[in-house]
Structure formats: structure tokens, C-alpha cells
Design a protein around this motif. Structure first.
Motif, PDB file in Angstrom:
ATOM      1  N   ALA A  58      -0.882   8.152 -16.024  1.00 38.15           N
ATOM      2  CA  ALA A  58       0.541   7.938 -15.751  1.00 38.15           C
ATOM      3  C   ALA A  58       0.717   6.844 -14.696  1.00 38.15           C
ATOM      4  CB  ALA A  58       1.197   9.231 -15.283  1.00 38.15           C
ATOM      5  N   TYR A  59      -0.111   6.894 -13.666  1.00 34.71           N
ATOM      6  CA  TYR A  59      -0.063   5.876 -12.614  1.00 34.71           C
ATOM      7  C   TYR A  59      -0.349   4.486 -13.196  1.00 34.71           C
ATOM      8  CZ  TYR A  59      -1.668   3.016  -8.751  1.00 34.71           C
ATOM      9  OH  TYR A  59      -1.864   1.982  -7.871  1.00 34.71           O
TER      10      TYR A  59
ATOM     11  N   ARG B  92       0.833  -1.206   0.000  1.00 33.13           N
ATOM     12  CA  ARG B  92       0.000   0.000   0.000  1.00 33.13           C
ATOM     13  C   ARG B  92       0.869   1.258   0.000  1.00 33.13           C
ATOM     14  NH1 ARG B  92      -3.264  -3.219   3.276  1.00 33.13           N
ATOM     15  NH2 ARG B  92      -2.293  -2.459   5.177  1.00 33.13           N
ATOM     16  N   MET B  93       1.958   1.227   0.779  1.00 38.93           N
ATOM     17  CA  MET B  93       2.848   2.381   0.844  1.00 38.93           C
ATOM     18  C   MET B  93       3.535   2.605  -0.505  1.00 38.93           C
ATOM     19  SD  MET B  93       6.001   3.152   3.505  1.00 38.93           S
ATOM     20  CE  MET B  93       5.277   2.029   4.641  1.00 38.93           C
TER      21      MET B  93
ATOM     22  N   LEU C 225       4.023   5.614  -5.587  1.00 34.72           N
ATOM     23  CA  LEU C 225       3.961   5.683  -7.050  1.00 34.72           C
ATOM     24  C   LEU C 225       2.944   6.734  -7.482  1.00 34.72           C
ATOM     25  CD1 LEU C 225       4.646   4.701  -9.888  1.00 34.72           C
ATOM     26  CD2 LEU C 225       2.928   2.890  -9.579  1.00 34.72           C
ATOM     27  N   PHE C 226       1.781   6.752  -6.845  1.00 34.71           N
ATOM     28  CA  PHE C 226       0.762   7.729  -7.211  1.00 34.71           C
ATOM     29  C   PHE C 226       1.264   9.154  -6.949  1.00 34.71           C
ATOM     30  CE2 PHE C 226      -2.908  10.443  -6.583  1.00 34.71           C
ATOM     31  CZ  PHE C 226      -3.664  10.141  -7.707  1.00 34.71           C
ATOM     32  N   THR C 227       1.916   9.358  -5.807  1.00 38.39           N
ATOM     33  CA  THR C 227       2.436  10.675  -5.459  1.00 38.39           C
ATOM     34  C   THR C 227       3.502  11.123  -6.463  1.00 38.39           C
ATOM     35  OG1 THR C 227       1.975  10.248  -3.133  1.00 38.39           O
ATOM     36  CG2 THR C 227       3.516  12.030  -3.615  1.00 38.39           C
TER      37      THR C 227
ATOM     38  N   TYR D  86       5.038  14.526 -10.996  1.00 41.20           N
ATOM     39  CA  TYR D  86       5.510  14.631 -12.379  1.00 41.20           C
ATOM     40  C   TYR D  86       4.516  15.414 -13.238  1.00 41.20           C
ATOM     41  CZ  TYR D  86       6.351  13.277 -17.195  1.00 41.20           C
ATOM     42  OH  TYR D  86       6.543  13.308 -18.548  1.00 41.20           O
ATOM     43  N   CYS D  87       3.243  15.044 -13.148  1.00 37.82           N
ATOM     44  CA  CYS D  87       2.231  15.690 -13.993  1.00 37.82           C
ATOM     45  C   CYS D  87       2.071  17.171 -13.649  1.00 37.82           C
ATOM     46  CB  CYS D  87       0.897  14.959 -13.878  1.00 37.82           C
ATOM     47  SG  CYS D  87       0.929  13.349 -14.698  1.00 37.82           S
ATOM     48  N   TYR D  88       2.072  17.521 -12.356  1.00 40.22           N
ATOM     49  CA  TYR D  88       1.964  18.929 -11.971  1.00 40.22           C
ATOM     50  C   TYR D  88       3.197  19.703 -12.420  1.00 40.22           C
ATOM     51  CZ  TYR D  88      -2.367  18.746  -9.307  1.00 40.22           C
ATOM     52  OH  TYR D  88      -3.687  18.650  -8.949  1.00 40.22           O
ATOM     53  N   ALA D  89       4.387  19.096 -12.249  1.00 38.89           N
ATOM     54  CA  ALA D  89       5.619  19.779 -12.670  1.00 38.89           C
ATOM     55  C   ALA D  89       5.647  19.970 -14.181  1.00 38.89           C
ATOM     56  CB  ALA D  89       6.836  18.975 -12.212  1.00 38.89           C
ATOM     57  N   ARG D  90       5.219  18.972 -14.933  1.00 40.12           N
ATOM     58  CA  ARG D  90       5.192  19.080 -16.397  1.00 40.12           C
ATOM     59  C   ARG D  90       4.199  20.153 -16.836  1.00 40.12           C
ATOM     60  NH1 ARG D  90       2.851  14.331 -19.170  1.00 40.12           N
ATOM     61  NH2 ARG D  90       1.391  15.662 -20.173  1.00 40.12           N
TER      62      ARG D  90
END
Length: 122
Positions: free
Chosen positions: A110-111, A73-74, A79-81, A86-90
């Protein structure tokens, strides 16, 4: 040592197995019968593994399973984080302008891609 004599009857299947085992081990069927009786008595009279040991092993395996589920779960959350970062930075590097709903769709895609790559399901 005083020897005792016993007469026994064996089923045809056991007799066949006894002869086969005796042949494989290079002894007579009579000698194999004596070895089998000794081994059987030893197996039945020797204390089996302590039941507490078995319970402890089962408890430890269950504990490891629970810890592994926590780790999974962690790792999934990590991975989701990472995909979100990545998506916000892009999006920010390309001038932004995307709504959170659009970015969430990109994050989920992406996930899913990364999860498929990690598990070998492309």
C-alpha cells in the motif's frame, strides 16, 4: 574635462564583437569602445556584492535544503503510518486473523502504491 589619448590594439575577435555591438546599439565603433571602457572600469572598480551576503545566501539555501529533507522524511513516515492504520483497520473490519507478517506485506505494498501515485511513477 581634460581628455587623454590612448592607442590600443584589439584582437580580430574583439574588433568584430565591438563592431557588431556598435551596429546593434546604433553607435560608431569608436563610441562603443568608449562605452565599453567606461563599463569595464565601472565593473572593476565598483565593489562587488558583499561576500558576507553571498555566504549568508548560501547558508540559508543549505538550511532550507536540510529542513526540506526533514519534511520529506516526516511526510514519508506519515504516509507509512497512514498505510499501516488503513491495513490494520481493514483487517480488523474483515474479521482479522492475519498475522503481523502478512499485514506488514500489505502495508508495504500500500505504501509503495501511494508513493508511486504521489511521485507520478505508476
Amino acid at each position: 574635462m581634460t581628455l587623454a589619448r590612448h592607442n590600443i590594439r584589439l584582437s580580430a575577435a574583439i574588433e568584430k564583437a565591438l563592431r557588431k555591438l556598435a551596429e546593434e546599439q546604433g553607435v560608431t565603433p569608436y563610441a562603443m569602445l568608449q562605452l565599453s571602457v567606461r563599463a569595464g572600469i565601472a565593473a572593476q572598480s565598483a565593489p562587488t556584492k558583499d561576500a558576507t551576503e553571498t555566504r549568508e545566501l548560501v547558508a540559508e539555501v543549505a538550511s532550507m535544503s536540510a529542513r526540506l529533507a526533514d519534511i520529506e522524511r516526516m511526510m514519508d513516515r506519515t504516509l507509512f503510518t497512514a498505510c499501516a492504520a488503513y491495513c490494520y483497520a481493514r483487517s480488523a473490519a474483515m474479521g482479522g486473523g492475519k498475522t503481523d507478517e502478512i499485514l506488514l506485506g500489505e502495508i508495504n505494498r500500500a505504501y509503495d502504491r501511494q508513493k508511486a501515485l504521489a511521485t507520478g511513477r505508476s
